[in-house]
Scaffold this motif. Structure first.
Motif, PDB file in Angstrom:
ATOM      1  N   TRP A 145       0.846  -1.205   0.000  1.00 53.03           N
ATOM      2  CA  TRP A 145       0.000   0.000   0.000  1.00 53.03           C
ATOM      3  C   TRP A 145       0.876   1.247   0.000  1.00 53.03           C
ATOM      4  CZ3 TRP A 145      -4.992   1.797  -0.228  1.00 53.03           C
ATOM      5  CH2 TRP A 145      -5.225   3.086   0.273  1.00 53.03           C
ATOM      6  N   ARG A 146       1.839   1.276   0.934  1.00 58.98           N
ATOM      7  CA  ARG A 146       2.686   2.463   1.081  1.00 58.98           C
ATOM      8  C   ARG A 146       3.516   2.716  -0.179  1.00 58.98           C
ATOM      9  NH1 ARG A 146       2.936   4.709   6.083  1.00 58.98           N
ATOM     10  NH2 ARG A 146       2.235   3.387   7.791  1.00 58.98           N
ATOM     11  N   ALA A 147       4.026   1.648  -0.795  1.00 62.65           N
ATOM     12  CA  ALA A 147       4.889   1.829  -1.982  1.00 62.65           C
ATOM     13  C   ALA A 147       4.116   2.554  -3.084  1.00 62.65           C
ATOM     14  CB  ALA A 147       5.395   0.478  -2.481  1.00 62.65           C
ATOM     15  N   VAL A 148       2.883   2.111  -3.335  1.00 64.90           N
ATOM     16  CA  VAL A 148       2.119   2.700  -4.439  1.00 64.90           C
ATOM     17  C   VAL A 148       1.647   4.119  -4.098  1.00 64.90           C
ATOM     18  CG1 VAL A 148       0.003   2.456  -5.812  1.00 64.90           C
ATOM     19  CG2 VAL A 148       1.494   0.476  -5.426  1.00 64.90           C
ATOM     20  N   VAL A 149       1.142   4.303  -2.866  1.00 61.24           N
ATOM     21  CA  VAL A 149       0.694   5.655  -2.474  1.00 61.24           C
ATOM     22  C   VAL A 149       1.877   6.613  -2.461  1.00 61.24           C
ATOM     23  CG1 VAL A 149      -0.327   7.020  -0.616  1.00 61.24           C
ATOM     24  CG2 VAL A 149      -1.323   4.808  -1.225  1.00 61.24           C
ATOM     25  N   ASP A 150       3.022   6.104  -2.025  1.00 64.52           N
ATOM     26  CA  ASP A 150       4.229   6.942  -1.965  1.00 64.52           C
ATOM     27  C   ASP A 150       4.670   7.393  -3.355  1.00 64.52           C
ATOM     28  OD1 ASP A 150       5.348   7.785   0.329  1.00 64.52           O
ATOM     29  OD2 ASP A 150       6.806   6.152   0.507  1.00 64.52           O
ATOM     30  N   ILE A 151       4.674   6.468  -4.309  1.00 62.82           N
ATOM     31  CA  ILE A 151       5.113   6.824  -5.671  1.00 62.82           C
ATOM     32  C   ILE A 151       4.096   7.771  -6.316  1.00 62.82           C
ATOM     33  CG2 ILE A 151       5.553   5.973  -8.005  1.00 62.82           C
ATOM     34  CD1 ILE A 151       6.424   3.283  -6.650  1.00 62.82           C
ATOM     35  N   LEU A 157       1.034   9.378  -5.172  1.00 61.31           N
ATOM     36  CA  LEU A 157       0.525  10.613  -4.550  1.00 61.31           C
ATOM     37  C   LEU A 157       1.660  11.470  -3.984  1.00 61.31           C
ATOM     38  CD1 LEU A 157      -1.725  12.475  -3.619  1.00 61.31           C
ATOM     39  CD2 LEU A 157      -2.106  10.967  -1.664  1.00 61.31           C
ATOM     40  N   ASN A 158       2.485  10.853  -3.130  1.00 57.22           N
ATOM     41  CA  ASN A 158       3.566  11.651  -2.537  1.00 57.22           C
ATOM     42  C   ASN A 158       4.561  12.086  -3.613  1.00 57.22           C
ATOM     43  OD1 ASN A 158       2.248  11.064  -0.208  1.00 57.22           O
ATOM     44  ND2 ASN A 158       3.730   9.590   0.555  1.00 57.22           N
ATOM     45  N   GLY A 159       4.814  11.216  -4.578  1.00 56.79           N
ATOM     46  CA  GLY A 159       5.750  11.564  -5.653  1.00 56.79           C
ATOM     47  C   GLY A 159       5.255  12.742  -6.467  1.00 56.79           C
ATOM     48  N   THR A 160       3.965  12.763  -6.757  1.00 55.91           N
ATOM     49  CA  THR A 160       3.391  13.887  -7.513  1.00 55.91           C
ATOM     50  C   THR A 160       3.513  15.180  -6.709  1.00 55.91           C
ATOM     51  OG1 THR A 160       1.871  12.432  -8.686  1.00 55.91           O
ATOM     52  CG2 THR A 160       1.253  14.758  -8.568  1.00 55.91           C
ATOM     53  N   PHE A 161       3.242  15.077  -5.403  1.00 60.26           N
ATOM     54  CA  PHE A 161       3.375  16.269  -4.561  1.00 60.26           C
ATOM     55  C   PHE A 161       4.839  16.716  -4.496  1.00 60.26           C
ATOM     56  CE2 PHE A 161       4.270  18.349  -0.518  1.00 60.26           C
ATOM     57  CZ  PHE A 161       3.478  19.480  -0.686  1.00 60.26           C
ATOM     58  N   ASN A 162       5.745  15.754  -4.264  1.00 58.10           N
ATOM     59  CA  ASN A 162       7.173  16.103  -4.136  1.00 58.10           C
ATOM     60  C   ASN A 162       7.677  16.857  -5.362  1.00 58.10           C
ATOM     61  OD1 ASN A 162       7.319  14.782  -1.682  1.00 58.10           O
ATOM     62  ND2 ASN A 162       8.175  12.894  -2.535  1.00 58.10           N
TER      63      ASN A 162
END
Ligand code: COA
Length: 276
Positions: free
Chosen positions: A118-124, A126-131
């Motif tokens: 879950w974390r890997a996909v949300v991290d790439i 959503l968080n990746g887009t924000f970063n």
């Protein structure tokens, strides 16, 4: 699309002098977008985890007469995102366009999805887009206004089995698209999204559709009768990056041949069937 092709509706110089960062820009949908941007005169910053995925696209961009910078980047790493933008500014002196295309996905029933999965996909996603958006913000502002295009998906609107992680993350990206459009609009920065259906000849198609044998049924349910091509997605991205879209922000263009608007109903000859 190629330079001598008539398939583009845009002049080849619409992005002259502009610099675009494309995450995941060496393969699949990202490669189609990179190619289209370069064919319309943008210089490219190609960013992804694997340099080997980017080198062939960099060569293609160079053959088209534009410059390409290859940067190894995991969008989950916010400092890496800042370094990517710094490298772009160092090389080109400006950034005008960001395409948040990098993604991760796999099929798993939600009750069996591990926390790390879950974390890997949300991290790439959503968080990746924000970063990346946060990292590029000042550069876009200083270039006199720029354009961010986020690649989302049609199942944001519908939900999809075995992709709760990806669907939730992409839904977050859609709201981020609207929030940043509102917040950064006064600075001249536009933020939009393109939502493709099933795109042929991509890792996504192989992982998510071919592996479970649903491609033919999916295609049969598309009103326009075929899967999405990377060129279809690239054309929508190109439009959103162009001055022709200068008053469009916070919106999503769906590119799926009508697949997501038919609902459960499908025309079969002179009767209506329920899509299985
Ligand atoms: N099925 C179930 N779980 C999976 C999985 C799969 N096919 N692939 C990865 N995971 C899980 C892993 O098992 C791990 O969890 P665990 O430690 O509890 O077992 C977690 O996800 C992280 O996996 P890992 O491979 O360490 O992460 P990563 O950061 O290297 O990879 C992914 C990111 C998970 C998105 C990976 O699938 C990937 O790199 N994909 C390539 C790009 C891609 O997906 N493109 C999009 C196509 S639509």
């Amino acid at each position: 699309m190629t330079d001598d092709s008539s398939s583009t509706a845009f002049r080849p110089d619409i992005l002259a002098g502009k610099v675009a960062i494309v995450t995941g820009g060496g393969t699949g949908i990202g490669a189609g977008i990179s190619r289209a941007l370069a064919e319309h005169s943008a210089h490219l910053v190609l960013a992804s985890r694997r340099r080997a995925h980017l080198e062939p696209m960099a060569e293609e961009v160079t053959r088209l007469g534009r410059e390409a910078l290859v940067t190894e980047l995991d969008v989950r790493d916010s400092e890496g995102c800042e370094a990517c933008v710094a490298a772009a500014l160092d090389r080109f002196g400006r950034v005008d366009i960001l395409i948040n295309n990098a993604a991760g996905n796999f099929l798993t029933p939600a009750d069996q999805l591990s926390e790390r999965g879950w974390r890997a996909v949300v991290d790439i996603v959503l968080n990746g887009t924000f970063n990346m958006s946060q990292a590029v913000h000042a550069a876009l502002r200083e270039s006199g206004g720029g354009s961010i295009v986020n690649i989302t998906t049609t199942y944001v609107g519908t939900g999809a089995p075995f992709m709760a992680h990806s669907g939730a993350a992409k839904a977050g990206v859609m709201n981020l698209t609207r929030s940043l459009a509102v917040e950064w609009g006064p600075e001249g920065i536009r933020v939009n999204a393109v939502a493709p259906g099933l795109v042929e000849d991509t890792e996504g198609a192989r992982r998510l559709a071919e592996s479970i044998g649903i491609v033919d049924d999916y295609r049969a349910a598309v009103p326009l009768g075929r899967l999405v091509r990377t060129d279809d997605v690239a054309a929508a991205v190109l439009f959103l990056c162009s001055d022709s879209a200068s008053h469009i922000t916070g919106h999503e263009i769906t590119v799926d041949g009508g697949a997501s608007i038919g609902g459960l109903f499908k025309q079969v000859g002179d009767r209506i069937d329920i899509v299985r």
